[in-house]
Design an enzyme around this catalytic site. Structure first.
Site, PDB file in Angstrom:
ATOM      1  N   THR A  41       0.880  -1.062  -0.206  1.00  0.00           N
ATOM      2  CA  THR A  41      -0.038  -0.006  -0.106  1.00  0.00           C
ATOM      3  C   THR A  41       0.895   1.379  -0.079  1.00  0.00           C
ATOM      4  OG1 THR A  41      -1.731   1.342   1.019  1.00  0.00           O
ATOM      5  CG2 THR A  41      -0.075  -0.048   2.648  1.00  0.00           C
ATOM      6  N   ASP A  42       0.139   2.179  -0.413  1.00  0.00           N
ATOM      7  CA  ASP A  42       0.710   3.333  -0.572  1.00  0.00           C
ATOM      8  C   ASP A  42       1.139   4.533   0.731  1.00  0.00           C
ATOM      9  OD1 ASP A  42      -1.559   4.583  -0.628  1.00  0.00           O
ATOM     10  OD2 ASP A  42      -1.839   5.838  -1.310  1.00  0.00           O
ATOM     11  N   TYR A  80      -1.508  -0.551  11.321  1.00  0.00           N
ATOM     12  CA  TYR A  80      -2.287  -1.143   9.682  1.00  0.00           C
ATOM     13  C   TYR A  80      -0.667  -0.325   8.537  1.00  0.00           C
ATOM     14  CZ  TYR A  80      -3.360  -1.552   5.101  1.00  0.00           C
ATOM     15  OH  TYR A  80      -3.112  -1.820   3.757  1.00  0.00           O
ATOM     16  N   LYS A 129       2.566  -3.190   7.162  1.00  0.00           N
ATOM     17  CA  LYS A 129       2.490  -3.425   5.812  1.00  0.00           C
ATOM     18  C   LYS A 129       3.977  -2.714   5.650  1.00  0.00           C
ATOM     19  CE  LYS A 129       0.021  -4.634   3.259  1.00  0.00           C
ATOM     20  NZ  LYS A 129      -0.376  -5.503   2.434  1.00  0.00           N
TER      21      LYS A 129
HETATM   22  P1  NAD Z   1     -10.082  -7.287   2.082  1.00  0.00           P
HETATM   23  O1  NAD Z   1      -9.824  -6.726   3.991  1.00  0.00           O
HETATM   24  O2  NAD Z   1     -11.255  -6.608   1.656  1.00  0.00           O
HETATM   25  O3  NAD Z   1      -9.388  -8.497   1.665  1.00  0.00           O
HETATM   26  C1  NAD Z   1      -7.995  -9.334   2.521  1.00  0.00           C
HETATM   27  C2  NAD Z   1      -8.449 -10.478   2.391  1.00  0.00           C
HETATM   28  O4  NAD Z   1      -7.538 -11.582   3.694  1.00  0.00           O
HETATM   29  C3  NAD Z   1      -9.855 -11.165   3.262  1.00  0.00           C
HETATM   30  O5  NAD Z   1     -11.067 -12.116   1.800  1.00  0.00           O
HETATM   31  C4  NAD Z   1      -9.653 -11.958   4.264  1.00  0.00           C
HETATM   32  O6  NAD Z   1     -10.692 -13.616   4.669  1.00  0.00           O
HETATM   33  C5  NAD Z   1      -8.109 -12.216   3.961  1.00  0.00           C
HETATM   34  N1  NAD Z   1      -7.249 -12.404   4.943  1.00  0.00           N
HETATM   35  C6  NAD Z   1      -7.043 -11.999   5.900  1.00  0.00           C
HETATM   36  N2  NAD Z   1      -7.197 -12.340   7.165  1.00  0.00           N
HETATM   37  C7  NAD Z   1      -6.502 -13.840   6.722  1.00  0.00           C
HETATM   38  C8  NAD Z   1      -5.789 -14.680   6.661  1.00  0.00           C
HETATM   39  N3  NAD Z   1      -4.658 -14.659   8.692  1.00  0.00           N
HETATM   40  N4  NAD Z   1      -5.131 -16.036   6.009  1.00  0.00           N
HETATM   41  C9  NAD Z   1      -5.746 -16.055   5.265  1.00  0.00           C
HETATM   42  N5  NAD Z   1      -6.393 -15.033   4.471  1.00  0.00           N
HETATM   43  C10 NAD Z   1      -6.952 -14.340   5.335  1.00  0.00           C
HETATM   44  O7  NAD Z   1      -8.029  -5.987   1.508  1.00  0.00           O
HETATM   45  P2  NAD Z   1      -8.639  -5.428   0.336  1.00  0.00           P
HETATM   46  O8  NAD Z   1      -8.706  -4.147   0.217  1.00  0.00           O
HETATM   47  O9  NAD Z   1      -9.212  -6.621  -1.213  1.00  0.00           O
HETATM   48  O10 NAD Z   1      -6.743  -5.676   0.483  1.00  0.00           O
HETATM   49  C11 NAD Z   1      -5.828  -6.520  -0.109  1.00  0.00           C
HETATM   50  C12 NAD Z   1      -4.594  -6.192  -0.237  1.00  0.00           C
HETATM   51  O11 NAD Z   1      -4.094  -5.131  -0.897  1.00  0.00           O
HETATM   52  C13 NAD Z   1      -3.822  -6.170   1.250  1.00  0.00           C
HETATM   53  O12 NAD Z   1      -2.876  -6.954   1.551  1.00  0.00           O
HETATM   54  C14 NAD Z   1      -3.969  -4.340   1.519  1.00  0.00           C
HETATM   55  O13 NAD Z   1      -2.951  -3.941   2.168  1.00  0.00           O
HETATM   56  C15 NAD Z   1      -3.423  -4.229  -0.100  1.00  0.00           C
HETATM   57  N6  NAD Z   1      -4.037  -2.907  -0.531  1.00  0.00           N
HETATM   58  C16 NAD Z   1      -5.660  -2.284  -0.355  1.00  0.00           C
HETATM   59  C17 NAD Z   1      -5.672  -1.241  -0.534  1.00  0.00           C
HETATM   60  C18 NAD Z   1      -7.081  -0.395  -0.756  1.00  0.00           C
HETATM   61  O14 NAD Z   1      -7.222   0.355  -1.200  1.00  0.00           O
HETATM   62  N7  NAD Z   1      -8.397  -1.444  -1.046  1.00  0.00           N
HETATM   63  C19 NAD Z   1      -4.916   0.087  -1.517  1.00  0.00           C
HETATM   64  C20 NAD Z   1      -3.725  -0.302  -1.589  1.00  0.00           C
HETATM   65  C21 NAD Z   1      -2.810  -2.434  -1.206  1.00  0.00           C
HETATM   66  O1  DAU Z   2      -3.816   4.186   0.275  1.00  0.00           O
HETATM   67  C1  DAU Z   2      -3.837   2.318   0.153  1.00  0.00           C
HETATM   68  C2  DAU Z   2      -4.855   2.384   1.505  1.00  0.00           C
HETATM   69  O2  DAU Z   2      -6.468   2.805   1.685  1.00  0.00           O
HETATM   70  C3  DAU Z   2      -5.374   1.176   1.816  1.00  0.00           C
HETATM   71  O3  DAU Z   2      -3.722   0.402   2.221  1.00  0.00           O
HETATM   72  C4  DAU Z   2      -6.164   0.208   3.360  1.00  0.00           C
HETATM   73  O4  DAU Z   2      -6.196  -1.177   2.855  1.00  0.00           O
HETATM   74  C5  DAU Z   2      -7.741   1.030   2.904  1.00  0.00           C
HETATM   75  O5  DAU Z   2      -8.211   0.541   3.588  1.00  0.00           O
HETATM   76  C6  DAU Z   2      -7.016   2.755   2.178  1.00  0.00           C
HETATM   77  O6  DAU Z   2      -7.236   2.775   3.480  1.00  0.00           O
HETATM   78  P1  DAU Z   2      -7.911   3.835   4.143  1.00  0.00           P
HETATM   79  O7  DAU Z   2      -8.194   4.614   5.400  1.00  0.00           O
HETATM   80  O8  DAU Z   2      -7.381   5.644   3.306  1.00  0.00           O
HETATM   81  O9  DAU Z   2      -9.135   4.088   3.743  1.00  0.00           O
HETATM   82  P2  DAU Z   2     -10.906   4.591   4.343  1.00  0.00           P
HETATM   83  O10 DAU Z   2     -11.553   4.133   3.517  1.00  0.00           O
HETATM   84  O11 DAU Z   2     -11.064   3.427   5.654  1.00  0.00           O
HETATM   85  O12 DAU Z   2     -10.604   5.901   4.382  1.00  0.00           O
HETATM   86  C7  DAU Z   2     -10.949   6.945   3.584  1.00  0.00           C
HETATM   87  C8  DAU Z   2     -10.823   8.359   3.728  1.00  0.00           C
HETATM   88  O13 DAU Z   2     -12.171   8.565   4.364  1.00  0.00           O
HETATM   89  C9  DAU Z   2      -9.794   8.457   5.345  1.00  0.00           C
HETATM   90  O14 DAU Z   2      -8.668   9.815   4.869  1.00  0.00           O
HETATM   91  C10 DAU Z   2     -10.745   8.042   6.205  1.00  0.00           C
HETATM   92  C11 DAU Z   2     -11.778   8.785   6.345  1.00  0.00           C
HETATM   93  N1  DAU Z   2     -12.671   7.963   6.393  1.00  0.00           N
HETATM   94  C12 DAU Z   2     -12.904   6.706   6.417  1.00  0.00           C
HETATM   95  C13 DAU Z   2     -14.286   6.065   7.238  1.00  0.00           C
HETATM   96  C14 DAU Z   2     -14.485   4.534   6.752  1.00  0.00           C
HETATM   97  C15 DAU Z   2     -13.992   8.816   6.988  1.00  0.00           C
HETATM   98  O15 DAU Z   2     -14.323  10.666   7.412  1.00  0.00           O
HETATM   99  N2  DAU Z   2     -15.028   8.514   7.228  1.00  0.00           N
HETATM  100  C16 DAU Z   2     -15.385   7.364   7.707  1.00  0.00           C
HETATM  101  O16 DAU Z   2     -16.889   6.575   8.329  1.00  0.00           O
END
Ligand code: NAD
Ligand code: DAU
Length: 351
Positions: free
Chosen positions: A131-132, A156, A160
């Site tokens: 992640t960034d 978190y 990472k």
């Molecule tokens: P998510 O939370 O939607 O999915 C995570 C998955 O991992 C789930 O299916 C969960 O069941 C599985 N998991 C959790 N713990 C586990 C364990 N101990 N063993 C096996 N499986 C397990 O997450 P996401 O948003 O899809 O993110 C996926 C990856 O991408 C992560 O590594 C996250 O750090 C990275 N990432 C996410 C974002 C974002 O915006 N969502 C951005 C950049 C990077």
């Molecule tokens: O940048 C990549 C990351 O983006 C990933 O690595 C993470 O897994 C993913 O969850 C996401 O993290 P953020 O913390 O940026 O995402 P989130 O959707 O939780 O929040 C986005 C922005 O909105 C953040 O500035 C917090 C704000 N927020 C979030 C929630 C849930 C609110 O203002 N209200 C809310 O209820």
């Protein structure tokens, strides 16, 4: 024939990656390993679950013995590692789950790959998805590049960052063939509605308040999830061993602006009076250690591997809203039970 282990394939991004690989590469065998935590949902993969090159394994990456046995049985030749605890707010209330899954779980996978690949590293690849947020927070200008110093602020992002360092250490120490990518915020179908965009859509649907942390001035760089999956496909196949690639949409939004945009689009979709959803906006207590701004410079990925995002945000956000409105049973299913308890605890504290 490749045997690829994709971890976290039942989650948000993982399910899009699994679908892309299963459909695009019928000659590969795809093993989706997932613990099925609250964030993992096999309904995300209903459309491909019967394909002959798709296999599901329910396992926990924290269980090192189980991971070793799975490598022994299946002899995977590549890993695309997405499994993680991924929600910043949950990491603030319960950091240990993040340390276990994101750090210990990653090391278990690295150890198994090292053990089974040690004699022949040819055609092997360990791809770690990151992640960034590891880079910390930007001020009003500038972008994260691949050489930006790590400066994580939440449990978190610290977990990472730690896993990224360990992946690089296994490359430098044991010559494990690794590649890493660091992506900005994803949005799109199948995202668990604890994250900002689906949470806002779901709350508008139920006429519930829209919680904005602090003043809503924090900035995130949003990328459509399918474009992240396309970047992962490219990096997996032609990324250079030992390299890191940043992935981002060049699409920065202040939280309050994105929330107002979703309110406007939802009013149109639900035939509500213009301005009615905006009335639900409620400013709540800020997230602890809240990073001000993320913005990715993805020029290395664009110039060296030829990736470009396919979807403009205006189109992506409309598609996303349509998906959640057309898939209300999915939303209702994942927001029942334990999620309601989490929601009350999380947002009661913020009032
Ligand atoms: P998510 O939370 O939607 O999915 C995570 C998955 O991992 C789930 O299916 C969960 O069941 C599985 N998991 C959790 N713990 C586990 C364990 N101990 N063993 C096996 N499986 C397990 O997450 P996401 O948003 O899809 O993110 C996926 C990856 O991408 C992560 O590594 C996250 O750090 C990275 N990432 C996410 C974002 C974002 O915006 N969502 C951005 C950049 C990077
Ligand atoms: O940048 C990549 C990351 O983006 C990933 O690595 C993470 O897994 C993913 O969850 C996401 O993290 P953020 O913390 O940026 O995402 P989130 O959707 O939780 O929040 C986005 C922005 O909105 C953040 O500035 C917090 C704000 N927020 C979030 C929630 C849930 C609110 O203002 N209200 C809310 O209820």
């Amino acid at each position: 024939m490749k045997k690829i282990l994709i971890t976290g394939g039942a989650g948000f991004i993982g399910s899009h990656v699994v679908r892309l690989f299963v459909e695009k590469y019928p000659g590969y065998q795809i093993y989706n390993l997932d613990k099925l935590t609250y964030a993992g949902n096999l309904a995300n993969l209903k459309d491909i679950e019967n394909k002959p090159n798709y296999h599901f394994i329910k396992a926990d990456i924290v269980d090192g013995d189980a991971i070793m046995k799975l490598f022994e049985t299946h002899r995977f030749d590549s890993v695309v590692h997405l499994a993680a605890e991924s929600h910043v707010d949950r990491s603030i209330s319960n950091p240990m789950e993040f340390i276990l899954t994101n750090i210990v779980g990653t090391v278990n996978l690295l150890n198994a790959a090292r053990h089974y690949w040690c004699e022949n590293l040819e055609e092997k690849r360990f791809y770690h998805i990151s992640t960034d947020e590891v880079y910390g927070s930007l001020g009003e200008t500038g972008f994260f590049v691949e050489t930006t110093k790590y400066d994580p602020h939440s449990p978190y992002s610290a977990s990472k960052a730690s896993s990224d360092h360990l992946v690089r250490a296994y490359h430098d120490t044991y010559k494990l063939p690794v590649v890493i990518s660091n992506c900005s915020n994803n949005y799109g179908p199948n995202q668990f509605p604890e994250k900002l965009i689906p949470l806002i859509i779901n709350n508008i649907r139920h006429n519930k308040s829209l919680p904005v942390y602090g003043k809503g001035e924090n900035v995130r760089d949003w990328l459509y999830v399918v474009d992240h999956a396309r970047a992962i496909d490219l990096i997996f196949h032609i990324g250079i061993d030992g390299e890191t690639y940043n992935i981002g949409g060049h699409n920065e939004w202040r939280n309050i602006d994105i929330i107002r945009l979703i309110c406007k689009l939802m009013d149109e979709k639900l035939n509500r009076e213009a301005g009615s959803s905006e009335k639900l906006i409620t400013f709540v207590k800020d997230r602890a250690g809240h990073d001000l701004r993320y913005a990715i410079d993805s020029s290395k990925l664009q110039h060296e591997l030829g990736w470009v995002p396919s979807l403009q945000f205006e189109e992506g956000i409309r598609k996303t809203i349509d998906w959640y409105l057309e898939n209300q049973p999915w939303l209702d299913e994942v927001t029942s039970g334990n999620y309601l308890k989490y929601y009350e605890q999380q947002y009661d504290l913020k009032r």
